[in-house]
Design a protein around this motif. Structure first.
Motif, PDB file in Angstrom:
ATOM      1  N   ILE A  45     -24.095  14.675  51.159  1.00  0.00           N
ATOM      2  CA  ILE A  45     -22.720  14.209  50.940  1.00  0.00           C
ATOM      3  C   ILE A  45     -22.571  12.773  51.425  1.00  0.00           C
ATOM      4  O   ILE A  45     -21.965  11.928  50.765  1.00  0.00           O
ATOM      5  CB  ILE A  45     -21.715  15.139  51.653  1.00  0.00           C
ATOM      6  CG1 ILE A  45     -21.794  16.553  51.067  1.00  0.00           C
ATOM      7  CG2 ILE A  45     -20.294  14.596  51.535  1.00  0.00           C
ATOM      8  CD1 ILE A  45     -20.930  17.569  51.787  1.00  0.00           C
ATOM      9  N   GLU A  50     -19.238   9.275  48.517  1.00  0.00           N
ATOM     10  CA  GLU A  50     -17.902   9.674  48.070  1.00  0.00           C
ATOM     11  C   GLU A  50     -17.917  11.188  47.929  1.00  0.00           C
ATOM     12  O   GLU A  50     -18.989  11.801  47.939  1.00  0.00           O
ATOM     13  CB  GLU A  50     -17.533   9.001  46.745  1.00  0.00           C
ATOM     14  CG  GLU A  50     -18.441   9.342  45.589  1.00  0.00           C
ATOM     15  CD  GLU A  50     -18.041   8.600  44.320  1.00  0.00           C
ATOM     16  OE1 GLU A  50     -17.106   7.779  44.376  1.00  0.00           O
ATOM     17  OE2 GLU A  50     -18.682   8.822  43.276  1.00  0.00           O
ATOM     18  N   PRO A  51     -16.728  11.822  47.795  1.00  0.00           N
ATOM     19  CA  PRO A  51     -16.726  13.283  47.633  1.00  0.00           C
ATOM     20  C   PRO A  51     -17.658  13.721  46.506  1.00  0.00           C
ATOM     21  O   PRO A  51     -17.718  13.092  45.453  1.00  0.00           O
ATOM     22  CB  PRO A  51     -15.261  13.587  47.317  1.00  0.00           C
ATOM     23  CG  PRO A  51     -14.507  12.499  48.014  1.00  0.00           C
ATOM     24  CD  PRO A  51     -15.367  11.275  47.865  1.00  0.00           C
ATOM     25  N   THR A  53     -19.248  16.731  43.897  1.00  0.00           N
ATOM     26  CA  THR A  53     -18.948  17.996  43.227  1.00  0.00           C
ATOM     27  C   THR A  53     -20.069  18.993  43.492  1.00  0.00           C
ATOM     28  O   THR A  53     -21.164  18.625  43.950  1.00  0.00           O
ATOM     29  CB  THR A  53     -18.788  17.798  41.717  1.00  0.00           C
ATOM     30  OG1 THR A  53     -20.065  17.390  41.165  1.00  0.00           O
ATOM     31  CG2 THR A  53     -17.721  16.751  41.401  1.00  0.00           C
ATOM     32  N   ASP A  85     -14.741  19.418  54.078  1.00  0.00           N
ATOM     33  CA  ASP A  85     -13.392  19.399  53.509  1.00  0.00           C
ATOM     34  C   ASP A  85     -13.509  19.463  51.991  1.00  0.00           C
ATOM     35  O   ASP A  85     -14.483  18.964  51.413  1.00  0.00           O
ATOM     36  CB  ASP A  85     -12.665  18.119  53.931  1.00  0.00           C
ATOM     37  CG  ASP A  85     -11.163  18.228  53.747  1.00  0.00           C
ATOM     38  OD1 ASP A  85     -10.679  19.351  53.461  1.00  0.00           O
ATOM     39  OD2 ASP A  85     -10.484  17.209  53.885  1.00  0.00           O
ATOM     40  N   LYS A  86     -12.534  20.086  51.344  1.00  0.00           N
ATOM     41  CA  LYS A  86     -12.515  20.162  49.883  1.00  0.00           C
ATOM     42  C   LYS A  86     -11.357  19.328  49.370  1.00  0.00           C
ATOM     43  O   LYS A  86     -10.221  19.475  49.842  1.00  0.00           O
ATOM     44  CB  LYS A  86     -12.378  21.612  49.423  1.00  0.00           C
ATOM     45  CG  LYS A  86     -12.519  21.790  47.916  1.00  0.00           C
ATOM     46  CD  LYS A  86     -12.734  23.247  47.538  1.00  0.00           C
ATOM     47  CE  LYS A  86     -11.531  24.101  47.857  1.00  0.00           C
ATOM     48  NZ  LYS A  86     -11.691  25.489  47.351  1.00  0.00           N
ATOM     49  N   VAL A  87     -11.634  18.434  48.433  1.00  0.00           N
ATOM     50  CA  VAL A  87     -10.621  17.514  47.917  1.00  0.00           C
ATOM     51  C   VAL A  87     -10.614  17.541  46.397  1.00  0.00           C
ATOM     52  O   VAL A  87     -11.552  18.036  45.763  1.00  0.00           O
ATOM     53  CB  VAL A  87     -10.881  16.069  48.411  1.00  0.00           C
ATOM     54  CG1 VAL A  87     -10.805  15.990  49.914  1.00  0.00           C
ATOM     55  CG2 VAL A  87     -12.243  15.578  47.919  1.00  0.00           C
ATOM     56  N   ILE A  89     -10.643  15.333  42.918  1.00  0.00           N
ATOM     57  CA  ILE A  89     -10.969  14.009  42.388  1.00  0.00           C
ATOM     58  C   ILE A  89     -10.430  13.924  40.959  1.00  0.00           C
ATOM     59  O   ILE A  89      -9.581  14.730  40.569  1.00  0.00           O
ATOM     60  CB  ILE A  89     -12.485  13.746  42.450  1.00  0.00           C
ATOM     61  CG1 ILE A  89     -13.268  14.840  41.711  1.00  0.00           C
ATOM     62  CG2 ILE A  89     -12.942  13.666  43.896  1.00  0.00           C
ATOM     63  CD1 ILE A  89     -14.768  14.571  41.659  1.00  0.00           C
ATOM     64  N   GLU A  94     -12.795  19.729  41.798  1.00  0.00           N
ATOM     65  CA  GLU A  94     -12.950  19.879  43.236  1.00  0.00           C
ATOM     66  C   GLU A  94     -14.260  19.252  43.710  1.00  0.00           C
ATOM     67  O   GLU A  94     -15.283  19.302  43.012  1.00  0.00           O
ATOM     68  CB  GLU A  94     -12.918  21.354  43.639  1.00  0.00           C
ATOM     69  CG  GLU A  94     -11.552  22.006  43.422  1.00  0.00           C
ATOM     70  CD  GLU A  94     -11.519  23.436  43.899  1.00  0.00           C
ATOM     71  OE1 GLU A  94     -12.597  24.040  44.040  1.00  0.00           O
ATOM     72  OE2 GLU A  94     -10.411  23.958  44.126  1.00  0.00           O
ATOM     73  N   ALA A  95     -14.192  18.660  44.887  1.00  0.00           N
ATOM     74  CA  ALA A  95     -15.380  18.027  45.473  1.00  0.00           C
ATOM     75  C   ALA A  95     -15.334  18.208  46.981  1.00  0.00           C
ATOM     76  O   ALA A  95     -14.298  18.564  47.558  1.00  0.00           O
ATOM     77  CB  ALA A  95     -15.429  16.549  45.103  1.00  0.00           C
ATOM     78  N   TYR A  96     -16.476  17.947  47.625  1.00  0.00           N
ATOM     79  CA  TYR A  96     -16.610  18.159  49.062  1.00  0.00           C
ATOM     80  C   TYR A  96     -16.816  16.833  49.783  1.00  0.00           C
ATOM     81  O   TYR A  96     -17.510  15.936  49.298  1.00  0.00           O
ATOM     82  CB  TYR A  96     -17.784  19.098  49.358  1.00  0.00           C
ATOM     83  CG  TYR A  96     -17.666  20.421  48.660  1.00  0.00           C
ATOM     84  CD1 TYR A  96     -16.845  21.417  49.169  1.00  0.00           C
ATOM     85  CD2 TYR A  96     -18.369  20.658  47.472  1.00  0.00           C
ATOM     86  CE1 TYR A  96     -16.730  22.637  48.520  1.00  0.00           C
ATOM     87  CE2 TYR A  96     -18.246  21.867  46.815  1.00  0.00           C
ATOM     88  CZ  TYR A  96     -17.430  22.858  47.337  1.00  0.00           C
ATOM     89  OH  TYR A  96     -17.300  24.059  46.678  1.00  0.00           O
ATOM     90  N   SER A  97     -16.220  16.739  50.974  1.00  0.00           N
ATOM     91  CA  SER A  97     -16.381  15.545  51.799  1.00  0.00           C
ATOM     92  C   SER A  97     -16.684  15.971  53.229  1.00  0.00           C
ATOM     93  O   SER A  97     -16.521  17.133  53.608  1.00  0.00           O
ATOM     94  CB  SER A  97     -15.116  14.682  51.754  1.00  0.00           C
ATOM     95  OG  SER A  97     -14.002  15.394  52.264  1.00  0.00           O
TER      96      SER A  97
END
Length: 348
Positions: A45, A50-51, A53, A85-87, A89, A94-97
């Motif tokens: 990651i 960046e976040p 997928t 964290d799930k955000v 985009i 959904e993507a992970y950070s």
């Protein structure tokens, strides 16, 4: 079938059952964390910048494509545990950070916690708890001894692979603790001219302290296989030895995360050696400095207390009784290292 207790409602029984279920499967959270570290999820990651997928993460990790649904489940439980964290985009995908916690797990982070995390959830450290009931009825000093037939440090000395894993974990924790000690706890070392770091591994904490206090002579006392080939500096040296037999004389004796591995009787023996080591420095304020977890249910948050109580199951001892039994008359506890505290123990 009748309810377990006539005064309990069905919902109360279901809630109680859910609580037990959570405890039964809590090990899956720690094993999921272990998997994420071993797979390199935090680093993937971070490298993505960046976040990321789920499909991008699967590609970055080069995992079996058929197991992408399992990767989703792994990330979901770690998001719930606040490791990631799930955000959202673009196109609401959904993507992970990373979170603060997962940034501590980056391999190239100077204060990376990943090596220590892998020690704590290694099968060698976890398996003894399957033998706790057996331990309550035998003569062994710890569940680890019940399971393995020896204490932790004897086991480490005979297992080359785990010895390396353990030393890397302790070094990572030492970097973290050492950096905070010299920033927040300078008063602990002020006025000292000599310090012995007992069980100080490869000297990570001692080196940080020695660099911060150039006039302080630091000695690392360790077992031969740990310090073989290591070289010191002008105010840092290494001594091979057994803390149960002898601790070099000094103004202060330092321990980081040592006592919880030993029985009460062994801790008292170690403290007795400390007493001999600092006896000549009594007038100059000779003391023992201990970095450990101290359970204080009245002052800590729930999450901190849970971890401290788990560590207390490793220790199963009371500080005040240990100090008194070893002949120390006074001590001071400073809760300054998050879950852990700095304990200063004095002869008078």
């Amino acid at each position: 079938m009748a309810l377990a207790n006539a005064v309990d409602t069905t919902q109360e029984l279901l809630d109680a059952q859910s609580h037990v279920w959570n405890l039964m499967f809590s090990h899956i959270s720690s094993m999921s964390l272990k998997s994420a570290i071993q797979l390199g999820v935090p680093d993937a990651i971070h490298k993505h910048n960046e976040p990321i997928t789920l499909s991008q993460l699967a590609d970055a990790l080069s995992i079996n494509k058929a197991k992408s649904p399992a990767l989703f489940r792994l990330m979901r439980i770690l998001v719930h545990s606040k490791i990631f964290d799930k955000v959202k985009i673009e196109h609401e995908e959904e993507a992970y950070s990373l979170t603060r916690a997962s940034r501590l797990l980056l391999r190239d982070e100077p204060l990376s916690f990943a090596p220590l995390a892998l020690v704590g959830i290694d099968a060698i450290m976890v398996d003894p708890f399957h033998h706790m009931a057996e331990w309550f009825n035998d003569e062994c000093t710890s569940p680890f001894s019940t399971r393995n037939g020896s204490g932790l440090f004897e086991f480490i000395g005979n297992d080359r692979v785990f010895n390396q894993v353990f030393n890397e974990g302790m070094a990572s924790d030492a970097r973290f603790v050492g950096s905070i000690l010299v920033e927040k706890c300078k008063h602990v070392f002020e006025g000292l001219t000599t310090l012995v770091d007992v069980g100080g591994g490869t000297g990570t904490v001692a080196k940080i302290v020695a660099d911060a206090f150039p006039d302080l002579k630091c000695v690392v006392l360790e077992l031969p296989h740990v310090i073989a080939g290591l070289e010191g500096s002008e105010n840092l040296s290494f001594v091979s030895g057994d803390m149960f037999e002898f601790i070099p004389p000094a103004d202060a004796v330092f321990f980081k995360w040592i006592f919880h591995y030993w029985s009460d009787e062994d801790c008292i023996k170690i403290l007795g050696r400390c007493k001999d080591a600092i006896a000549s420095s009594k007038e100059k304020g000779g003391k023992v400095i201990i970095v450990e977890m101290v359970v204080d249910c009245e002052k800590q948050e729930d999450e901190a207390i849970e971890t401290q109580l788990c560590m207390d199951m490793l220790m199963m001892e009371e500080w005040a009784k240990l100090f008194s039994a070893a002949g120390f008359l006074n001590y001071k506890i400073t809760p300054i290292l998050g879950l852990r505290s700095v304990i200063e123990v004095f002869l008078s």
